[in-house]
Design a protein around this motif. Structure first.
Motif, PDB file in Angstrom:
ATOM      1  N   GLU A  50       1.108   4.182  -2.952  1.00 28.19           N
ATOM      2  CA  GLU A  50       0.874   5.586  -2.618  1.00 28.19           C
ATOM      3  C   GLU A  50       2.119   6.451  -2.791  1.00 28.19           C
ATOM      4  OE1 GLU A  50      -0.628   5.380   1.367  1.00 28.19           O
ATOM      5  OE2 GLU A  50      -2.582   4.611   0.721  1.00 28.19           O
ATOM      6  N   ASN A  51       3.315   5.825  -2.736  1.00 27.55           N
ATOM      7  CA  ASN A  51       4.563   6.588  -2.773  1.00 27.55           C
ATOM      8  C   ASN A  51       5.579   5.973  -3.735  1.00 27.55           C
ATOM      9  OD1 ASN A  51       3.941   8.446  -0.466  1.00 27.55           O
ATOM     10  ND2 ASN A  51       3.830   6.494   0.621  1.00 27.55           N
ATOM     11  N   ARG A  89       0.837  -1.205   0.000  1.00 24.74           N
ATOM     12  CA  ARG A  89       0.000   0.000   0.000  1.00 24.74           C
ATOM     13  C   ARG A  89       0.874   1.257   0.000  1.00 24.74           C
ATOM     14  NH1 ARG A  89      -5.075   0.263   3.339  1.00 24.74           N
ATOM     15  NH2 ARG A  89      -6.141   1.487   1.804  1.00 24.74           N
TER      16      ARG A  89
END
Length: 81
Positions: A11-12, A7
């Protein structure tokens, strides 16, 4: 070594790429390592090393080997308590 969850990676991703320039980034799923992100140069280095190991182990010529004579005074049975 950097560890991030799948996750966090999603997201990054850009941050993960920057971290991979410094060393492998281990991406986990459900707390277990699932993937490794690394720079292209690190990957190429690993590929070269993997190909060189079999080449190093393959001997094209015979090697004369005479084992060194052991001094019997240092040989003794194993002692178990």
């Amino acid at each position: 070594m950097t560890v991030m969850s799948a996750r966090e990676f999603v997201e990054n991703a850009e941050q993960a790429e920057k971290l991979a320039d410094q060393g492998p980034v281990f991406i986990t799923q459900h707390g277990q390592n699932a993937y490794v992100l690394m720079s292209q140069s690190d990957y190429e280095r690993l590929q070269r090393a993997a190909r060189s190991i079999p080449a190093l182990l393959a001997m094209d010529e015979d090697i004369d080997f005479e084992p060194e004579k052991m001094d019997d005074s240092i040989l003794r049975p194993a002692e178990f308590d």
